[in-house]
Each structure stands twice: as C-alpha cells, then as structure tokens.
Write a protein that holds these residues in place. Structure first.
Motif, mmCIF file in Angstrom:
data_model
loop_
_atom_site.group_PDB
_atom_site.id
_atom_site.type_symbol
_atom_site.label_atom_id
_atom_site.label_comp_id
_atom_site.label_asym_id
_atom_site.label_seq_id
_atom_site.Cartn_x
_atom_site.Cartn_y
_atom_site.Cartn_z
ATOM 1 N N ALA A 6 0.789 -1.204 -0.169
ATOM 2 C CA ALA A 6 0.010 0.046 0.017
ATOM 3 C C ALA A 6 0.681 1.430 0.073
ATOM 4 C CB ALA A 6 -0.890 -0.022 1.149
ATOM 5 N N ARG A 7 2.209 1.289 0.419
ATOM 6 C CA ARG A 7 2.841 2.370 0.439
ATOM 7 C C ARG A 7 3.984 2.530 -0.409
ATOM 8 N NH1 ARG A 7 4.147 2.835 6.448
ATOM 9 N NH2 ARG A 7 4.255 0.636 6.504
ATOM 10 N N PRO A 8 3.834 2.588 -1.729
ATOM 11 C CA PRO A 8 4.989 3.038 -2.679
ATOM 12 C C PRO A 8 5.563 4.383 -2.352
ATOM 13 C CG PRO A 8 3.083 3.163 -3.761
ATOM 14 C CD PRO A 8 2.636 2.680 -2.472
ATOM 15 N N SER A 9 7.023 4.406 -2.090
ATOM 16 C CA SER A 9 7.574 5.518 -2.041
ATOM 17 C C SER A 9 8.201 6.037 -3.303
ATOM 18 C CB SER A 9 8.712 5.365 -0.929
ATOM 19 O OG SER A 9 9.582 4.423 -1.291
ATOM 20 N N ASN A 10 8.961 5.329 -4.012
ATOM 21 C CA ASN A 10 9.543 5.914 -5.238
ATOM 22 C C ASN A 10 9.666 4.912 -6.492
ATOM 23 O OD1 ASN A 10 10.808 7.981 -6.729
ATOM 24 N ND2 ASN A 10 11.731 8.880 -5.124
ATOM 25 N N ILE A 11 10.088 5.348 -7.674
ATOM 26 C CA ILE A 11 10.178 4.658 -8.758
ATOM 27 C C ILE A 11 11.175 4.998 -9.962
ATOM 28 C CG2 ILE A 11 8.534 6.155 -9.923
ATOM 29 C CD1 ILE A 11 7.223 3.714 -11.387
ATOM 30 N N CYS A 12 11.848 3.934 -10.469
ATOM 31 C CA CYS A 12 12.936 4.182 -11.560
ATOM 32 C C CYS A 12 12.712 3.242 -12.627
ATOM 33 C CB CYS A 12 14.320 4.392 -10.787
ATOM 34 S SG CYS A 12 14.951 2.759 -10.470
ATOM 35 N N PHE A 13 13.521 3.346 -13.696
ATOM 36 C CA PHE A 13 13.419 2.274 -14.755
ATOM 37 C C PHE A 13 14.703 1.877 -15.031
ATOM 38 C CE2 PHE A 13 9.909 5.568 -15.578
ATOM 39 C CZ PHE A 13 8.845 4.606 -16.046
ATOM 40 N N GLY A 14 14.854 0.450 -15.406
ATOM 41 C CA GLY A 14 15.987 0.003 -15.930
ATOM 42 C C GLY A 14 15.637 -1.305 -16.478
ATOM 43 N N GLY A 15 16.470 -2.157 -16.556
ATOM 44 C CA GLY A 15 16.237 -3.545 -17.295
ATOM 45 C C GLY A 15 17.092 -3.649 -18.239
ATOM 46 N N PRO A 16 17.033 -4.611 -19.281
ATOM 47 C CA PRO A 16 17.921 -4.475 -20.603
ATOM 48 C C PRO A 16 17.557 -3.615 -21.364
ATOM 49 C CG PRO A 16 16.400 -6.639 -20.475
ATOM 50 C CD PRO A 16 16.400 -5.910 -18.869
ATOM 51 N N ASP A 17 16.196 -3.150 -21.434
ATOM 52 C CA ASP A 17 15.488 -2.353 -22.509
ATOM 53 C C ASP A 17 15.229 -1.044 -21.945
ATOM 54 O OD1 ASP A 17 13.755 -3.382 -21.445
ATOM 55 O OD2 ASP A 17 12.639 -4.284 -23.086
ATOM 56 N N GLY A 18 15.354 -0.822 -20.756
ATOM 57 C CA GLY A 18 14.857 0.312 -19.999
ATOM 58 C C GLY A 18 13.277 0.408 -19.876
ATOM 59 N N ARG A 19 12.613 -0.864 -19.943
ATOM 60 C CA ARG A 19 11.217 -0.904 -19.929
ATOM 61 C C ARG A 19 10.724 -1.708 -18.506
ATOM 62 N NH1 ARG A 19 9.575 -3.927 -24.616
ATOM 63 N NH2 ARG A 19 7.406 -3.785 -23.506
ATOM 64 N N THR A 20 11.598 -1.886 -17.569
ATOM 65 C CA THR A 20 11.355 -2.239 -16.282
ATOM 66 C C THR A 20 11.303 -1.336 -15.323
ATOM 67 O OG1 THR A 20 12.382 -4.375 -16.755
ATOM 68 C CG2 THR A 20 11.842 -3.958 -14.577
ATOM 69 N N ALA A 21 10.105 -1.011 -14.716
ATOM 70 C CA ALA A 21 10.069 -0.322 -13.450
ATOM 71 C C ALA A 21 10.328 -0.802 -12.140
ATOM 72 C CB ALA A 21 8.390 0.379 -13.860
ATOM 73 N N TYR A 22 10.998 -0.071 -11.449
ATOM 74 C CA TYR A 22 11.448 -0.579 -10.113
ATOM 75 C C TYR A 22 10.824 0.484 -9.001
ATOM 76 C CZ TYR A 22 14.785 -3.542 -12.387
ATOM 77 O OH TYR A 22 15.341 -4.454 -13.369
#
Length: 285
Positions: free
Chosen positions: A241-257
């Motif tokens: 319920a409590r996401p704090s932040n987000i970024c992008f990565g993965g081999p193609d830049g299409r994985t959100a963490y």
C-alpha cells in the motif's frame, strides 16, 4: 496469449525479499550495468545494491549522521544522494563506495528527491512537512545551491521532461502536480497545474521517453501513469500500500522498479516504453 518468454505489461511482482530494507526504503536508481540502488538496505544510513535477479547487499554506509533519500545517476555514472538530515547532496564517484559531500545548504528543510538534467544540473525538492510547505533548489555542476522556487506545498517527486524544457514537481499532501518552464540560467518560470488527485498521497515521480509521468500513490498502493498534460492513462496496482519511489531499468529500459515501504522491498513491473533516465545512460533503444 503472450509469446513464449514474454511478460505481461503493468503487472507488479516482488523483486527482493520482504523487510530486507528498512521503513526508510527510498531512491531508487539504476546504474549502467542494470543494478538497482536504493536507500536504507538492512539498516538506516545505507545504500543497497540489488542485482536484476533480486540479490541484494549493502553497497555503502553514509558518513556521519547522513541518511539517504532520493538517488540519481549522472551520465558519467556518478551517483547523487539526497541527505535529508544534513541539508546536503552527496556524490559517489563511479567505481567507488565512498559518499562525498557535494552541496550543502543550511537553509534547506531537507533535500528529498532529485531530478537531473541532461547536462548534469540537479533540482531537489525540499518539503517542510511540519508547515505543509515546500521549495525547489537548483544545484549546479559545481555544487552551488540556489533557491529556484518557493511558496509550494509539500514538494516531493521531481522530474525533468525529455526535451529539458519543463520541470515537474508534485506535492504530497496537497495531491497536486505542477510544471515549470526551465528558463535561461535554469530559472523556473510559468508555474502551472498539471493534475490534482482527490485522495491519497503522492511521492516519487519519473518520466518515460515520451514524457509520460509515473507517480507513486502512497497509501493507495498504485502507480499512476499520466500523459504530459496530466491525463490519467492507467493506474498500476501494487502488492503493497505504500510505494515511495520509482525508477526505470532492465535490459531495454522498460522495467519499472518501485520502493515499497509496507513490506520493505523492491517491486518490479514491465512497461511499454523505456524510462528517460535509462535512455540518458544508454542512448536511444
């Protein structure tokens, strides 16, 4: 039916074990090798490094009483760290594990999250939670901090558009997203409302290569994807319920963490377009 080996888009799953991070889990940022860095792994004052398979360890411990929050990588691989206790920004040179103070401004309430331009200038959100107000600071490449915007609500997530002409910032408690034109010399001009939400808080925010904004909805357990004009395109449900932040990565830049506080872990989901920060590290896909 999905092709063999394909992963369904916008479906979030855990990446790391529960409670590997403290309740201060924040950041996150992905280096050129695809490793995710996030604040406060195992104990406060640390930065953890997580491999794409979810294996995690402590990368470094911040000096003194510094506690990390927002993290960002520069194009040269330098990691910038917002220290919300010491009113400072630290940097970690590529290939090292020592955080060195880069900028210090005593009149900050706390540098919270960081945006970075293509030429390495930082903008830091600076919320004053007690007063329900906030500011934005600009930190140039020499580490000089100047006040860029004042009179805001509780500033939190912050991001620069793909063309470098717009700075977005959200206000957690006021549940609004604002845009500024980045003028000559990095001045912020033409403040305008992009979106407002009726409920739940806003926290981290990142853009994809098309300028769409991904915003974590703290308390609601979702990530909202908005067009640059604020139109809500979709909302991704998270297992926490409590996401704090987000970024992008993965081999193609299409994985959100996503850093998620309730279970102290990193989440991941696949998206349709690469993240802007990934493209700046790697070039067009």
């Amino acid at each position: 039916m999905l092709p063999a080996g394909a992963t369904e888009l916008f479906v979030a799953t855990p990446l790391t074990a529960p409670h590997g991070f403290t309740a201060g889990i924040e950041g996150p940022a992905v280096d050129a090798a695809g490793n995710i860095h996030a604040a406060n792994f195992a104990r406060q004052q640390t930065i953890g490094i997580v491999a794409p398979d979810g294996t995690a360890r402590v990368l470094l411990t911040m000096p003194g009483k510094a506690v990390p929050n927002g993290l960002r990588f520069g194009r040269d691989g330098t990691l910038y760290v917002a220290d919300y206790v010491g009113h400072a920004i630290y940097r970690v040179a590529p290939g090292t594990t020592t955080a060195v103070r880069f900028a210090h401004e005593p009149s900050m309430s706390q540098p919270n999250d960081i945006a970075i331009t293509a030429d390495g200038v930082l903008y830091a959100s600076d919320p004053d939670w007690r007063r329900g107000s906030g500011r934005i600071w600009r930190i140039d490449t020499a580490g000089r901090a100047t006040l860029a915007a004042d009179g805001l609500g509780t500033t939190n997530g912050i991001e620069v558009s793909p063309d470098g002409r717009t700075l977005y910032v959200n206000e957690s408690e006021q549940r609004a997203i604002w845009a500024f034109t980045i003028g000559s010399g990095g001045a912020l001009e033409g403040k305008r409302l992009v979106a407002r939400f009726p409920d739940f808080g806003l926290d981290g925010m990142r853009a994809d290569v098309d300028g769409n904004l991904y915003v974590t909805r703290h308390g609601k357990g979702t990530v909202a994807k908005l067009a640059p004009d604020g139109t809500l395109l979709r909302e991704i449900t998270l297992p926490g319920a409590r996401p704090s932040n987000i970024c992008f990565g993965g081999p193609d830049g299409r994985t959100a963490y996503v850093t998620e506080v309730e279970h102290g872990r990193l989440l991941q989901f696949r998206v349709d377009r690469p993240g802007l920060e990934w493209q700046r590290l790697h070039g067009p896909p």
